[in-house]
Scaffold this motif. Structure first.
Motif, short mmCIF file in Angstrom:
data_model
loop_
_atom_site.label_atom_id
_atom_site.label_comp_id
_atom_site.label_asym_id
_atom_site.label_seq_id
_atom_site.Cartn_x
_atom_site.Cartn_y
_atom_site.Cartn_z
N ARG A 152 16.31 -5.40 0.04
CA ARG A 152 15.87 -6.58 -0.75
C ARG A 152 15.37 -7.30 0.41
NH1 ARG A 152 16.74 -8.25 -5.98
NH2 ARG A 152 17.06 -6.83 -7.73
N LYS A 153 16.00 -7.30 1.77
CA LYS A 153 15.42 -7.91 3.05
C LYS A 153 13.93 -6.84 3.03
CE LYS A 153 19.95 -9.11 5.17
NZ LYS A 153 20.63 -9.15 6.18
N ARG A 154 14.21 -6.11 2.87
CA ARG A 154 12.86 -5.37 3.37
C ARG A 154 11.57 -5.86 2.64
NH1 ARG A 154 12.20 1.14 3.57
NH2 ARG A 154 12.92 1.14 1.50
N LEU A 155 11.67 -5.89 1.00
CA LEU A 155 11.14 -6.04 -0.07
C LEU A 155 11.46 -8.08 -0.24
CD1 LEU A 155 10.88 -3.42 -1.88
CD2 LEU A 155 9.53 -3.91 0.02
N TRP A 156 10.92 -8.49 0.89
CA TRP A 156 11.17 -9.64 0.79
C TRP A 156 10.61 -10.87 -0.26
CZ3 TRP A 156 8.42 -13.93 2.47
CH2 TRP A 156 7.80 -13.15 3.25
N ARG A 157 9.45 -10.37 -0.09
CA ARG A 157 8.46 -10.85 -1.13
C ARG A 157 8.63 -11.13 -2.59
NH1 ARG A 157 2.26 -12.38 1.54
NH2 ARG A 157 2.99 -14.01 -0.35
N ALA A 158 8.94 -9.53 -2.95
CA ALA A 158 9.13 -8.98 -3.91
C ALA A 158 10.74 -10.22 -4.85
CB ALA A 158 9.33 -8.04 -4.46
N ALA A 159 11.67 -10.03 -4.23
CA ALA A 159 12.81 -10.79 -4.11
C ALA A 159 12.77 -11.57 -4.36
CB ALA A 159 13.60 -9.58 -3.05
N GLY A 160 11.87 -12.38 -3.53
CA GLY A 160 11.64 -14.32 -3.23
C GLY A 160 11.00 -14.32 -5.03
N ARG A 161 10.04 -13.75 -5.36
CA ARG A 161 9.39 -14.22 -6.46
C ARG A 161 10.25 -13.73 -8.21
NH1 ARG A 161 4.09 -9.99 -6.67
NH2 ARG A 161 5.83 -8.77 -6.66
N GLN A 162 11.97 -12.79 -8.00
CA GLN A 162 12.55 -12.70 -8.70
C GLN A 162 13.22 -13.85 -9.62
OE1 GLN A 162 13.92 -9.24 -9.16
NE2 GLN A 162 12.82 -7.88 -8.69
N LYS A 163 13.18 -14.83 -7.72
CA LYS A 163 14.65 -15.52 -7.26
C LYS A 163 13.53 -17.20 -7.95
CE LYS A 163 17.32 -14.23 -3.50
NZ LYS A 163 17.72 -14.50 -2.24
N ALA A 164 12.40 -17.15 -8.34
CA ALA A 164 11.25 -18.02 -7.95
C ALA A 164 11.37 -17.73 -9.63
CB ALA A 164 10.30 -17.87 -7.82
N LEU B 109 0.42 -1.10 -0.30
CA LEU B 109 -0.23 0.06 -0.04
C LEU B 109 1.09 1.12 -0.21
CD1 LEU B 109 -2.27 -0.87 2.53
CD2 LEU B 109 -3.25 -0.92 -0.05
N LYS B 110 2.27 1.25 0.11
CA LYS B 110 2.79 2.10 0.53
C LYS B 110 3.54 2.86 -0.67
CE LYS B 110 6.06 4.50 3.40
NZ LYS B 110 7.01 3.84 4.74
N ALA B 111 3.81 1.98 -1.78
CA ALA B 111 4.51 1.75 -2.93
C ALA B 111 3.32 2.01 -4.02
CB ALA B 111 4.76 0.07 -3.02
N LYS C 286 13.85 4.54 -5.91
CA LYS C 286 14.93 5.74 -4.98
C LYS C 286 14.57 5.50 -3.74
CE LYS C 286 16.80 8.34 -8.60
NZ LYS C 286 17.01 9.90 -9.09
N GLN C 287 13.09 5.14 -3.13
CA GLN C 287 11.85 5.57 -2.40
C GLN C 287 12.15 4.39 -1.85
OE1 GLN C 287 8.59 7.30 -2.28
NE2 GLN C 287 8.88 8.39 -4.46
N GLY C 288 13.20 3.26 -2.19
CA GLY C 288 13.24 2.34 -1.65
C GLY C 288 11.28 0.70 -1.57
N LEU C 289 10.97 1.30 -2.92
CA LEU C 289 9.31 1.33 -2.40
C LEU C 289 9.40 -0.31 -4.09
CD1 LEU C 289 6.85 3.02 -1.20
CD2 LEU C 289 7.69 1.87 -0.06
N ALA C 290 10.14 -0.22 -4.55
CA ALA C 290 10.20 -1.07 -5.47
C ALA C 290 11.94 -1.75 -5.65
CB ALA C 290 9.85 -0.44 -6.87
N LEU C 291 11.89 -3.04 -6.53
CA LEU C 291 13.03 -3.33 -7.03
C LEU C 291 13.56 -3.51 -8.25
CD1 LEU C 291 12.96 -7.05 -4.85
CD2 LEU C 291 14.00 -4.22 -3.95
N ASP C 292 14.19 -3.05 -8.69
CA ASP C 292 14.54 -3.88 -9.73
C ASP C 292 15.20 -4.98 -10.78
OD1 ASP C 292 16.57 -3.25 -12.95
OD2 ASP C 292 17.97 -4.34 -12.08
N TRP C 293 14.31 -5.66 -11.19
CA TRP C 293 14.38 -6.27 -11.88
C TRP C 293 14.93 -7.09 -13.35
CZ3 TRP C 293 8.78 -9.51 -11.76
CH2 TRP C 293 8.76 -10.48 -11.52
N ALA C 294 16.04 -6.78 -13.01
CA ALA C 294 17.48 -7.31 -14.27
C ALA C 294 17.19 -7.78 -15.37
CB ALA C 294 18.81 -7.77 -13.26
#
Length: 208
Positions: free
Chosen positions: A190-202, A120-122, A166-174
């Motif tokens: 990436r620790k804070r947005l761990w669910r988005a980071a895990g989705r990229q790894k999966a 929601l903050k994003a 830049k605001q720490g509310l999204a991750l780069d998807w390389a």
């Protein structure tokens, strides 16, 4: 008959005037004639792919209309080169906006979903960026879940995806950005947005 004998006399049920007492409702229902059910016939329904033409409809069209519009816009961009959209936008979540009834997925980033932590903050950070602004979306012809993929910028040239990272509310998807926004990620995001980071790894494991 004594008083006690009257109190403890065997109770008998008077016969009903409506019919014999041995009729059970479930037997009546079981023996009722049933109407045969009609068997539905299946038919193939093809969603039309019209030429590129957008109508001034609701910013939240039905699912079929959304898919039709997105495919039409993407097909137009593939045939005629990148297409530019300009206008005020509605914000769906951190990486999805709507311009002229077309759902647009911001290219190259991954923001948390609304039901994820920081989701929601994003979204509201994206609302603050776009409020009162004319957003320009450069559509390349790619699709993502019935959304056209585009690089979206503000009138002053700022990239919406870059600002959210830049605001720490999204991750780069390389896999899709080539690492374009990785340098803008704050430390520990990436620790804070761990669910988005895990989705990229999966997704990376699935592709490889």
């Amino acid at each position: 008959m004594g008083f006690l004998a009257f109190l403890f006399r065997p109770l008998t049920r008077a016969p009903s005037r409506r019919g014999p007492p041995d009729i059970v409702v479930r037997d009546v229902v079981r023996n009722m004639p049933t109407r045969p059910r009609s068997t539905p016939t299946s038919r193939a329904v093809t969603v039309p792919r019209p030429e590129f033409k957008l109508s001034a409809a609701s910013p939240y069209p039905r699912r079929e209309e959304r898919a039709t519009r997105a495919h039409a816009v993407a097909a137009h961009a593939r045939r005629n080169g990148p297409h530019l959209f300009k206008g005020k936008c509605w914000v769906i979540d951190g990486d999805t906006i709507v311009i002229d009834s077309v759902h647009i997925r911001l290219a190259g980033i991954d923001a948390p979903e609304l039901d994820h932590p920081w989701g929601l903050k994003a979204k509201w950070a994206m609302v603050a960026l776009c409020k009162g602004q004319i957003v320009t979306a450069k559509v390349s012809g790619e699709l993502s879940h019935d959304r056209v993929v585009a690089v979206c910028t503000l009138p002053d040239g700022r990239d919406l995806a870059e600002e959210l990272v830049k605001q720490g509310l999204a991750l780069d998807w390389a896999a899709f950005s080539g690492g374009r926004y990785a340098c803008h990620e704050p430390d520990g995001v990436r620790k804070r947005l761990w669910r988005a980071a895990g989705r990229q790894k999966a997704d990376a494991r699935r592709l490889h």
